[in-house]
Design a protein around this motif. Structure first.
Motif, short mmCIF file in Angstrom:
data_model
loop_
_atom_site.label_atom_id
_atom_site.label_comp_id
_atom_site.label_asym_id
_atom_site.label_seq_id
_atom_site.Cartn_x
_atom_site.Cartn_y
_atom_site.Cartn_z
N LYS A 1 3.59 -7.81 40.07
CA LYS A 1 4.47 -7.01 39.23
C LYS A 1 4.05 -5.54 39.30
O LYS A 1 2.87 -5.21 39.23
CB LYS A 1 4.41 -7.51 37.79
N LEU A 2 5.04 -4.64 39.43
CA LEU A 2 4.76 -3.22 39.60
C LEU A 2 4.00 -2.67 38.38
O LEU A 2 4.44 -2.80 37.25
CB LEU A 2 6.07 -2.44 39.77
N GLY A 3 2.86 -2.06 38.66
CA GLY A 3 2.07 -1.44 37.59
C GLY A 3 1.13 -2.38 36.89
O GLY A 3 0.43 -1.99 35.96
N SER A 4 1.06 -3.65 37.34
CA SER A 4 0.25 -4.64 36.63
C SER A 4 -1.13 -4.80 37.25
O SER A 4 -1.62 -5.91 37.40
CB SER A 4 0.97 -5.99 36.61
N TYR A 5 -1.74 -3.71 37.65
CA TYR A 5 -3.08 -3.79 38.21
C TYR A 5 -4.10 -4.07 37.10
O TYR A 5 -3.88 -3.74 35.94
CB TYR A 5 -3.44 -2.47 38.91
N PRO A 6 -5.24 -4.69 37.41
CA PRO A 6 -6.27 -4.97 36.40
C PRO A 6 -6.80 -3.66 35.81
O PRO A 6 -7.18 -2.75 36.54
CB PRO A 6 -7.37 -5.69 37.19
N ILE A 7 -6.80 -3.59 34.48
CA ILE A 7 -7.20 -2.32 33.86
C ILE A 7 -8.46 -2.45 33.01
O ILE A 7 -8.91 -1.46 32.42
CB ILE A 7 -6.08 -1.75 32.97
N ALA A 8 -9.04 -3.66 32.93
CA ALA A 8 -10.22 -3.84 32.08
C ALA A 8 -11.36 -2.92 32.51
O ALA A 8 -11.98 -2.24 31.68
CB ALA A 8 -10.67 -5.30 32.12
N SER A 9 -11.61 -2.88 33.82
CA SER A 9 -12.69 -2.02 34.31
C SER A 9 -12.36 -0.55 34.12
O SER A 9 -13.24 0.27 33.83
CB SER A 9 -12.95 -2.31 35.79
N ALA A 10 -11.07 -0.21 34.28
CA ALA A 10 -10.66 1.19 34.09
C ALA A 10 -10.84 1.62 32.65
O ALA A 10 -11.36 2.71 32.36
CB ALA A 10 -9.21 1.37 34.52
N VAL A 11 -10.42 0.76 31.71
CA VAL A 11 -10.58 1.07 30.28
C VAL A 11 -12.05 1.18 29.92
O VAL A 11 -12.47 2.09 29.18
CB VAL A 11 -9.89 0.01 29.41
N PHE A 12 -12.86 0.26 30.46
CA PHE A 12 -14.30 0.28 30.18
C PHE A 12 -14.94 1.58 30.69
O PHE A 12 -15.70 2.24 29.97
CB PHE A 12 -14.97 -0.92 30.84
N SER A 13 -14.61 1.96 31.93
CA SER A 13 -15.18 3.18 32.51
C SER A 13 -14.71 4.42 31.75
O SER A 13 -15.49 5.34 31.48
CB SER A 13 -14.78 3.29 33.99
N ASN A 14 -13.41 4.46 31.43
CA ASN A 14 -12.88 5.60 30.69
C ASN A 14 -13.50 5.72 29.30
O ASN A 14 -13.78 6.82 28.82
CB ASN A 14 -11.36 5.48 30.57
N THR A 15 -13.71 4.57 28.66
CA THR A 15 -14.32 4.57 27.33
C THR A 15 -15.74 5.12 27.38
O THR A 15 -16.14 5.92 26.54
CB THR A 15 -14.33 3.15 26.74
N LEU A 16 -16.50 4.69 28.40
CA LEU A 16 -17.87 5.19 28.55
C LEU A 16 -17.88 6.70 28.78
O LEU A 16 -18.70 7.44 28.22
CB LEU A 16 -18.58 4.48 29.70
N ALA A 17 -16.94 7.17 29.62
CA ALA A 17 -16.87 8.60 29.92
C ALA A 17 -16.53 9.40 28.66
O ALA A 17 -17.16 10.43 28.37
CB ALA A 17 -15.83 8.85 31.00
N LEU A 18 -15.55 8.92 27.90
CA LEU A 18 -15.18 9.60 26.66
C LEU A 18 -16.30 9.51 25.62
O LEU A 18 -16.49 10.43 24.81
CB LEU A 18 -13.90 8.99 26.09
N LEU A 19 -17.03 8.41 25.67
CA LEU A 19 -18.15 8.23 24.73
C LEU A 19 -19.23 9.28 24.95
O LEU A 19 -19.82 9.82 24.00
CB LEU A 19 -18.72 6.83 24.88
N VAL A 20 -19.50 9.59 26.22
CA VAL A 20 -20.50 10.62 26.54
C VAL A 20 -20.06 11.97 25.97
O VAL A 20 -20.85 12.69 25.34
CB VAL A 20 -20.69 10.72 28.07
N ILE A 21 -18.78 12.29 26.17
CA ILE A 21 -18.25 13.54 25.62
C ILE A 21 -18.33 13.53 24.09
O ILE A 21 -18.69 14.53 23.45
CB ILE A 21 -16.78 13.74 26.06
N GLY A 22 -18.00 12.38 23.49
CA GLY A 22 -18.03 12.27 22.04
C GLY A 22 -19.42 12.44 21.47
O GLY A 22 -19.62 13.13 20.46
#
Length: 298
Positions: free
Chosen positions: A12-33
């Motif tokens: 399905k278009l756009g249905s790529y796995p996002i768990a790792s992306a969300v995890f990585s983005n959360t860690l990156a934002l956490l460092v900034i926070g």
């Protein structure tokens, strides 16, 4: 039939796995926070130090009560005088009280030794943080000394100059770290999303071959990127809140530096940053794959 459903769901278009992306983005934002919390607490500590710096306004001897009250009102009306709950931060210390405090601290009776009290009545004045620059302090000092009945205005010049100098240095260092961290976070989130979309590059090409417009192809990816950034920002903010609450229970004095309004602004900024970075990183990656030739996709 079950295998066919799984296959369709995977493709399905756009249905790529996002768990790792969300995890990585959360860690990156956490460092900034975390760094943002450090900056906020450092700023509050600086403000607290400045608010506790004082000017000593010594009065002429044999000052009448009426003149003393008049000087008090003049000081209270000045723009540089700090206010707390709309109460001017001015404290009067009589020469008798000053002599008593001097005796308690040093053990020496200056009044008994000299036969008279050599000290003067004084107002202890706190200034607004904006007036603690060296030039501003000199102007305030000169303005107060022009008031009739004021003998002298003193403050610990070396301490204030040292504080101002260190505040400037710390501010520049923190600004440099903020810029570097922002760049690192943007690059990290951008690369994470680019890797997540890598598995969708052939599906994107297939959609192009059947006549789908670029806008139609981008839409599901961008929609998912928005709530992905929102989720990352919310998770980072929630974790920061828990860490902060736990820290306050262990270090109660640190709560004095808390500023709830600025904390909420920081959490909101993390959410907005997560959405914006995720959106534009996804858009950039999708545009890249849309422009690739078939040979470049391999």
């Amino acid at each position: 039939m079950e295998e066919e459903k799984k296959y369709r769901k995977k493709k399905k278009l756009g249905s790529y796995p996002i768990a790792s992306a969300v995890f990585s983005n959360t860690l990156a934002l956490l460092v900034i926070g975390l760094f943002g919390l450090l900056v906020l607490h450092a700023h509050q500590l600086t403000t607290l130090i400045q608010e506790n710096l004082e000017l000593q306004v010594y009065l002429e001897k044999d000052m009448t009560e009426a003149n003393r009250i008049k000087i008090n009102k003049i000081l209270a009306s000045k723009a540089f005088t700090a206010n707390k709950d709309q109460v001017p931060q001015i404290n009067f210390i009589s020469k008798e009280q000053a002599a008593k405090e001097f005796f308690e601290e040093s053990g020496e009776d200056a009044v008994g030794f000299l036969g008279e009290n050599p000290l003067r009545d004084a107002f202890i004045l706190k200034l607004k943080p904006a007036y603690y620059q060296t030039d501003s302090l000199q102007q305030v000092q000169a303005e107060i000394e022009e008031i009739s009945g004021v003998f002298e205005v003193t403050y610990v010049r070396s301490l204030i100059e040292s504080i101002n100098e260190n505040i400037t240095k710390i501010g520049l260092v923190l600004l440099g770290f903020v810029i570097i961290l922002l760049l690192v976070v943007i690059i990290l989130i951008n690369n994470t999303i680019k890797l997540a979309l890598f598995s969708q590059r052939f599906l994107i090409r297939s959609m192009q071959l059947v006549g789908a417009t670029s806008r139609f192809i981008r839409q599901p990816f961008l929609f998912r990127s928005v709530w992905q950034g929102l989720l990352s920002g919310l998770l980072a903010s929630a974790f920061l809140y828990l860490v902060l609450s736990w820290t306050y229970t262990k270090l109660e004095d640190l709560r004095l530096l808390a500023d709830e309004e600025k904390m909420l602004i920081l959490f909101g900024s993390l959410i907005v940053a997560g959405i914006i970075i995720s959106y534009f990183s996804t858009r950039r990656a999708i545009n890249k794959y849309l422009k690739m030739s078939l040979d470049e996709l391999y």
